[in-house]
Write a protein that holds these residues in place. Structure first.
Motif, PDB file in Angstrom:
ATOM      1  N   LEU A   1      -9.917  -0.607  -1.637  1.00  0.00           N
ATOM      2  CA  LEU A   1     -11.024  -0.891  -2.553  1.00  0.00           C
ATOM      3  C   LEU A   1     -11.698  -2.217  -2.221  1.00  0.00           C
ATOM      4  O   LEU A   1     -12.925  -2.341  -2.318  1.00  0.00           O
ATOM      5  CB  LEU A   1     -10.520  -0.901  -3.994  1.00  0.00           C
ATOM      6  N   LEU A   2     -10.922  -3.212  -1.829  1.00  0.00           N
ATOM      7  CA  LEU A   2     -11.493  -4.524  -1.526  1.00  0.00           C
ATOM      8  C   LEU A   2     -12.365  -4.492  -0.275  1.00  0.00           C
ATOM      9  O   LEU A   2     -13.326  -5.236  -0.173  1.00  0.00           O
ATOM     10  CB  LEU A   2     -10.386  -5.560  -1.377  1.00  0.00           C
ATOM     11  N   TYR A   3     -12.034  -3.627   0.668  1.00  0.00           N
ATOM     12  CA  TYR A   3     -12.817  -3.572   1.903  1.00  0.00           C
ATOM     13  C   TYR A   3     -14.047  -2.685   1.794  1.00  0.00           C
ATOM     14  O   TYR A   3     -14.821  -2.581   2.730  1.00  0.00           O
ATOM     15  CB  TYR A   3     -11.937  -3.142   3.080  1.00  0.00           C
ATOM     16  N   GLU A   4     -14.256  -2.067   0.651  1.00  0.00           N
ATOM     17  CA  GLU A   4     -15.456  -1.259   0.450  1.00  0.00           C
ATOM     18  C   GLU A   4     -16.645  -2.100   0.007  1.00  0.00           C
ATOM     19  O   GLU A   4     -17.746  -1.603  -0.086  1.00  0.00           O
ATOM     20  CB  GLU A   4     -15.184  -0.167  -0.586  1.00  0.00           C
TER      21      GLU A   4
ATOM     22  N   THR B   1       0.857  -1.180   0.000  1.00  0.00           N
ATOM     23  CA  THR B   1       0.000   0.000   0.000  1.00  0.00           C
ATOM     24  C   THR B   1       0.894   1.231   0.000  1.00  0.00           C
ATOM     25  O   THR B   1       1.919   1.235   0.696  1.00  0.00           O
ATOM     26  CB  THR B   1      -0.901   0.006   1.254  1.00  0.00           C
ATOM     27  N   PRO B   2       0.558   2.269  -0.764  1.00  0.00           N
ATOM     28  CA  PRO B   2       1.391   3.477  -0.729  1.00  0.00           C
ATOM     29  C   PRO B   2       1.602   3.957   0.711  1.00  0.00           C
ATOM     30  O   PRO B   2       0.679   3.965   1.521  1.00  0.00           O
ATOM     31  CB  PRO B   2       0.574   4.490  -1.533  1.00  0.00           C
TER      32      PRO B   2
ATOM     33  N   GLU C   1      -7.267   0.525 -11.042  1.00  0.00           N
ATOM     34  CA  GLU C   1      -6.122   0.626 -10.127  1.00  0.00           C
ATOM     35  C   GLU C   1      -5.019  -0.344 -10.537  1.00  0.00           C
ATOM     36  O   GLU C   1      -3.831   0.005 -10.525  1.00  0.00           O
ATOM     37  CB  GLU C   1      -6.571   0.344  -8.693  1.00  0.00           C
ATOM     38  N   ILE C   2      -5.386  -1.545 -10.918  1.00  0.00           N
ATOM     39  CA  ILE C   2      -4.399  -2.537 -11.366  1.00  0.00           C
ATOM     40  C   ILE C   2      -3.699  -2.048 -12.633  1.00  0.00           C
ATOM     41  O   ILE C   2      -2.467  -2.086 -12.732  1.00  0.00           O
ATOM     42  CB  ILE C   2      -5.064  -3.910 -11.587  1.00  0.00           C
ATOM     43  N   LYS C   3      -4.465  -1.575 -13.604  1.00  0.00           N
ATOM     44  CA  LYS C   3      -3.874  -1.084 -14.858  1.00  0.00           C
ATOM     45  C   LYS C   3      -2.915   0.074 -14.600  1.00  0.00           C
ATOM     46  O   LYS C   3      -1.807   0.122 -15.143  1.00  0.00           O
ATOM     47  CB  LYS C   3      -4.968  -0.653 -15.835  1.00  0.00           C
ATOM     48  N   HIS C   4      -3.342   0.998 -13.756  1.00  0.00           N
ATOM     49  CA  HIS C   4      -2.512   2.158 -13.442  1.00  0.00           C
ATOM     50  C   HIS C   4      -1.222   1.735 -12.739  1.00  0.00           C
ATOM     51  O   HIS C   4      -0.127   2.192 -13.088  1.00  0.00           O
ATOM     52  CB  HIS C   4      -3.293   3.146 -12.572  1.00  0.00           C
TER      53      HIS C   4
ATOM     54  N   THR D   1      -0.376  -0.094  -4.413  1.00  0.00           N
ATOM     55  CA  THR D   1      -1.732   0.192  -4.888  1.00  0.00           C
ATOM     56  C   THR D   1      -2.670   0.403  -3.704  1.00  0.00           C
ATOM     57  O   THR D   1      -2.339   0.078  -2.572  1.00  0.00           O
ATOM     58  CB  THR D   1      -2.298  -0.979  -5.710  1.00  0.00           C
ATOM     59  N   ASN D   2      -3.833   0.898  -3.996  1.00  0.00           N
ATOM     60  CA  ASN D   2      -4.877   1.054  -2.977  1.00  0.00           C
ATOM     61  C   ASN D   2      -5.887  -0.089  -3.047  1.00  0.00           C
ATOM     62  O   ASN D   2      -7.063   0.092  -2.726  1.00  0.00           O
ATOM     63  CB  ASN D   2      -5.592   2.403  -3.165  1.00  0.00           C
ATOM     64  N   LEU D   3      -5.427  -1.270  -3.459  1.00  0.00           N
ATOM     65  CA  LEU D   3      -6.343  -2.396  -3.617  1.00  0.00           C
ATOM     66  C   LEU D   3      -6.998  -2.800  -2.304  1.00  0.00           C
ATOM     67  O   LEU D   3      -8.181  -3.137  -2.278  1.00  0.00           O
ATOM     68  CB  LEU D   3      -5.615  -3.589  -4.234  1.00  0.00           C
TER      69      LEU D   3
END
Length: 89
Positions: free
Chosen positions: A29-32, A12-13, A45-48, A24-26
């Protein structure tokens, strides 16, 4: 390359002191919760992240291979399809 991608997706950043922007901020996003909109955000996010942190790879496509039951259980399964241009003709 697979290990590099795993590292990008796992960090995570802010976690790396010498490179605070890496990752990434995965997790966030996954916990939302998994909705169609959130899956689109995860894919973006993955592509970026891959474009930013792994120049050896070019993402061709990201496919949601989750079932309806997966989404109901707040799970998402994505298949990242990529090429390595230096190995292609």
């Amino acid at each position: 390359i697979r290990n590099s991608l795993d590292n990008i997706f796992s960090w995570t950043p802010g976690e790396r002191i010498l490179n605070p922007e890496f990752g990434t901020n995965l997790r966030k996003l996954l916990y939302e919760g998994i909705t169609d909109f959130n899956v689109e955000q995860i894919v973006a996010e993955i592509k970026h992240a891959v474009a930013q942190w792994e120049p050896r790879v070019q993402v061709e496509n990201i496919v949601d291979v989750s079932t309806i039951e997966d989404h109901e259980n707040n799970n998402v399964h994505l298949k990242v399809i990529y090429i390595i241009p230096s190995l292609s003709d």
